[in-house]
Design a protein around this motif. Sequence first.
Motif, PDB file in Angstrom:
ATOM      1  N   VAL A 188       0.864  -1.185   0.000  1.00 48.98           N
ATOM      2  CA  VAL A 188       0.000   0.000   0.000  1.00 48.98           C
ATOM      3  C   VAL A 188       0.897   1.230   0.000  1.00 48.98           C
ATOM      4  CG1 VAL A 188      -1.775   1.275   1.258  1.00 48.98           C
ATOM      5  CG2 VAL A 188      -1.724  -1.219   1.369  1.00 48.98           C
ATOM      6  N   ARG A 189       0.802   2.047  -1.045  1.00 52.29           N
ATOM      7  CA  ARG A 189       1.594   3.285  -1.136  1.00 52.29           C
ATOM      8  C   ARG A 189       3.079   3.018  -0.923  1.00 52.29           C
ATOM      9  NH1 ARG A 189      -2.286   7.867  -0.134  1.00 52.29           N
ATOM     10  NH2 ARG A 189      -4.252   6.846   0.320  1.00 52.29           N
ATOM     11  N   GLY A 190       3.562   1.887  -1.462  1.00 48.19           N
ATOM     12  CA  GLY A 190       4.979   1.551  -1.381  1.00 48.19           C
ATOM     13  C   GLY A 190       5.406   0.872  -0.095  1.00 48.19           C
ATOM     14  N   CYS A 191       4.483   0.627   0.823  1.00 44.32           N
ATOM     15  CA  CYS A 191       4.796  -0.017   2.103  1.00 44.32           C
ATOM     16  C   CYS A 191       4.137  -1.388   2.180  1.00 44.32           C
ATOM     17  CB  CYS A 191       4.290   0.826   3.264  1.00 44.32           C
ATOM     18  SG  CYS A 191       5.062   2.437   3.366  1.00 44.32           S
ATOM     19  N   CYS A 192       4.829  -2.338   2.788  1.00 39.16           N
ATOM     20  CA  CYS A 192       4.265  -3.686   2.974  1.00 39.16           C
ATOM     21  C   CYS A 192       3.442  -3.719   4.257  1.00 39.16           C
ATOM     22  CB  CYS A 192       5.376  -4.726   3.060  1.00 39.16           C
ATOM     23  SG  CYS A 192       6.289  -4.882   1.531  1.00 39.16           S
ATOM     24  N   LEU A 193       2.235  -4.253   4.156  1.00 44.14           N
ATOM     25  CA  LEU A 193       1.345  -4.400   5.308  1.00 44.14           C
ATOM     26  C   LEU A 193       0.864  -5.833   5.397  1.00 44.14           C
ATOM     27  CD1 LEU A 193      -1.114  -1.373   4.989  1.00 44.14           C
ATOM     28  CD2 LEU A 193       0.846  -1.558   6.485  1.00 44.14           C
ATOM     29  N   VAL A 194       0.595  -6.295   6.596  1.00 47.39           N
ATOM     30  CA  VAL A 194      -0.051  -7.588   6.796  1.00 47.39           C
ATOM     31  C   VAL A 194      -1.322  -7.324   7.583  1.00 47.39           C
ATOM     32  CG1 VAL A 194       0.130  -9.876   7.824  1.00 47.39           C
ATOM     33  CG2 VAL A 194       2.151  -8.813   6.810  1.00 47.39           C
ATOM     34  N   LEU A 195      -2.449  -7.760   7.017  1.00 47.23           N
ATOM     35  CA  LEU A 195      -3.743  -7.571   7.661  1.00 47.23           C
ATOM     36  C   LEU A 195      -4.284  -8.897   8.152  1.00 47.23           C
ATOM     37  CD1 LEU A 195      -5.556  -5.180   5.161  1.00 47.23           C
ATOM     38  CD2 LEU A 195      -4.388  -4.576   7.278  1.00 47.23           C
ATOM     39  N   ASP A 196      -4.936  -8.868   9.307  1.00 50.34           N
ATOM     40  CA  ASP A 196      -5.618 -10.067   9.798  1.00 50.34           C
ATOM     41  C   ASP A 196      -6.815 -10.358   8.902  1.00 50.34           C
ATOM     42  OD1 ASP A 196      -8.261  -9.034  11.497  1.00 50.34           O
ATOM     43  OD2 ASP A 196      -6.654  -7.549  11.343  1.00 50.34           O
ATOM     44  N   ALA A 197      -7.344 -11.567   9.022  1.00 51.14           N
ATOM     45  CA  ALA A 197      -8.429 -12.015   8.146  1.00 51.14           C
ATOM     46  C   ALA A 197      -9.663 -11.118   8.236  1.00 51.14           C
ATOM     47  CB  ALA A 197      -8.800 -13.460   8.478  1.00 51.14           C
ATOM     48  N   GLU A 198     -10.028 -10.692   9.437  1.00 51.10           N
ATOM     49  CA  GLU A 198     -11.230  -9.868   9.599  1.00 51.10           C
ATOM     50  C   GLU A 198     -11.073  -8.520   8.893  1.00 51.10           C
ATOM     51  OE1 GLU A 198     -14.105  -8.070  13.100  1.00 51.10           O
ATOM     52  OE2 GLU A 198     -12.626  -9.589  13.613  1.00 51.10           O
ATOM     53  N   SER A 199      -9.912  -7.915   9.020  1.00 49.64           N
ATOM     54  CA  SER A 199      -9.662  -6.642   8.334  1.00 49.64           C
ATOM     55  C   SER A 199      -9.666  -6.834   6.824  1.00 49.64           C
ATOM     56  CB  SER A 199      -8.324  -6.050   8.773  1.00 49.64           C
ATOM     57  OG  SER A 199      -8.362  -5.678  10.128  1.00 49.64           O
ATOM     58  N   ALA A 200      -9.005  -7.891   6.353  1.00 46.33           N
ATOM     59  CA  ALA A 200      -8.936  -8.156   4.912  1.00 46.33           C
ATOM     60  C   ALA A 200     -10.321  -8.429   4.327  1.00 46.33           C
ATOM     61  CB  ALA A 200      -7.999  -9.329   4.641  1.00 46.33           C
ATOM     62  N   ARG A 201     -11.175  -9.122   5.079  1.00 44.86           N
ATOM     63  CA  ARG A 201     -12.537  -9.419   4.604  1.00 44.86           C
ATOM     64  C   ARG A 201     -13.391  -8.166   4.497  1.00 44.86           C
ATOM     65  NH1 ARG A 201     -12.114 -14.152   7.720  1.00 44.86           N
ATOM     66  NH2 ARG A 201     -12.946 -13.057   9.524  1.00 44.86           N
ATOM     67  N   SER A 202     -13.014  -7.112   5.185  1.00 51.79           N
ATOM     68  CA  SER A 202     -13.827  -5.894   5.170  1.00 51.79           C
ATOM     69  C   SER A 202     -13.474  -4.964   4.010  1.00 51.79           C
ATOM     70  CB  SER A 202     -13.677  -5.136   6.494  1.00 51.79           C
ATOM     71  OG  SER A 202     -12.391  -4.571   6.608  1.00 51.79           O
ATOM     72  N   ILE A 203     -12.475  -5.331   3.199  1.00 53.00           N
ATOM     73  CA  ILE A 203     -12.035  -4.470   2.098  1.00 53.00           C
ATOM     74  C   ILE A 203     -12.584  -4.995   0.766  1.00 53.00           C
ATOM     75  CG2 ILE A 203     -10.048  -3.553   0.841  1.00 53.00           C
ATOM     76  CD1 ILE A 203      -8.466  -3.892   3.479  1.00 53.00           C
ATOM     77  N   VAL A 204     -13.421  -4.172   0.139  1.00 51.21           N
ATOM     78  CA  VAL A 204     -13.969  -4.492  -1.180  1.00 51.21           C
ATOM     79  C   VAL A 204     -13.166  -3.698  -2.205  1.00 51.21           C
ATOM     80  CG1 VAL A 204     -16.015  -4.423  -2.661  1.00 51.21           C
ATOM     81  CG2 VAL A 204     -16.250  -4.884  -0.211  1.00 51.21           C
ATOM     82  N   CYS A 205     -12.693  -4.401  -3.247  1.00 52.91           N
ATOM     83  CA  CYS A 205     -11.808  -3.783  -4.240  1.00 52.91           C
ATOM     84  C   CYS A 205     -12.347  -3.989  -5.638  1.00 52.91           C
ATOM     85  CB  CYS A 205     -10.427  -4.431  -4.174  1.00 52.91           C
ATOM     86  SG  CYS A 205      -9.658  -4.364  -2.580  1.00 52.91           S
ATOM     87  N   GLU A 206     -11.769  -3.231  -6.572  1.00 55.01           N
ATOM     88  CA  GLU A 206     -12.026  -3.471  -7.996  1.00 55.01           C
ATOM     89  C   GLU A 206     -10.668  -3.638  -8.657  1.00 55.01           C
ATOM     90  OE1 GLU A 206     -12.530   1.078  -9.657  1.00 55.01           O
ATOM     91  OE2 GLU A 206     -14.325  -0.077  -9.198  1.00 55.01           O
ATOM     92  N   PRO A 207     -10.564  -4.577  -9.594  1.00 47.65           N
ATOM     93  CA  PRO A 207      -9.286  -4.817 -10.270  1.00 47.65           C
ATOM     94  C   PRO A 207      -8.801  -3.597 -11.033  1.00 47.65           C
ATOM     95  CG  PRO A 207     -10.855  -6.576 -10.742  1.00 47.65           C
ATOM     96  CD  PRO A 207     -11.610  -5.480 -10.059  1.00 47.65           C
ATOM     97  N   VAL A 208      -7.483  -3.429 -11.060  1.00 50.94           N
ATOM     98  CA  VAL A 208      -6.857  -2.397 -11.872  1.00 50.94           C
ATOM     99  C   VAL A 208      -6.444  -3.067 -13.167  1.00 50.94           C
ATOM    100  CG1 VAL A 208      -4.864  -0.868 -12.099  1.00 50.94           C
ATOM    101  CG2 VAL A 208      -6.025  -1.095  -9.888  1.00 50.94           C
ATOM    102  N   LEU A 209      -6.962  -2.563 -14.267  1.00 52.71           N
ATOM    103  CA  LEU A 209      -6.661  -3.154 -15.572  1.00 52.71           C
ATOM    104  C   LEU A 209      -5.294  -2.718 -16.024  1.00 52.71           C
ATOM    105  CD1 LEU A 209     -10.099  -2.603 -17.322  1.00 52.71           C
ATOM    106  CD2 LEU A 209      -9.270  -4.653 -16.162  1.00 52.71           C
ATOM    107  N   ARG A 210      -4.504  -3.683 -16.457  1.00 54.39           N
ATOM    108  CA  ARG A 210      -3.165  -3.393 -16.983  1.00 54.39           C
ATOM    109  C   ARG A 210      -3.237  -3.233 -18.475  1.00 54.39           C
ATOM    110  NH1 ARG A 210       0.991  -6.909 -13.351  1.00 54.39           N
ATOM    111  NH2 ARG A 210      -0.097  -6.580 -11.407  1.00 54.39           N
ATOM    112  N   HIS A 211      -2.516  -2.278 -18.997  1.00 53.01           N
ATOM    113  CA  HIS A 211      -2.539  -2.017 -20.447  1.00 53.01           C
ATOM    114  C   HIS A 211      -1.408  -2.741 -21.130  1.00 53.01           C
ATOM    115  CE1 HIS A 211      -5.662   0.970 -19.977  1.00 53.01           C
ATOM    116  NE2 HIS A 211      -4.989   1.430 -18.927  1.00 53.01           N
TER     117      HIS A 211
END
Length: 80
Positions: A57-80
């Motif tokens: 995230v923003r150039g930094c490595c993070l480790v999230l617990d399962a509950e935190s990770a489950r709360s994040i909804v994302c959309e894929p970034v398309l590569r050109h």
Amino acid sequence: MKEEIILTDAQPGERFKVKCLGASMQRRRYLCALGLTLGTEIELKRREMCGACSLVVRGCCLVLDAESARSIVCEPVLRH
């Protein structure tokens, strides 16, 4: 409309933008303090069987617990 995915369902190596933080107010504040705000681009590095996730995230490595990770909804970034 882009596909939405919960971070724990993503595959390592994929890049995403944070779409929604579906958690309690306290957890949302915690995630925002770590730099996980709406629109932030993240890369999933590793996902453990227990649901914990390593990400960049923003150039930094993070480790999230399962509950935190489950709360994040994302959309894929398309590569050109």
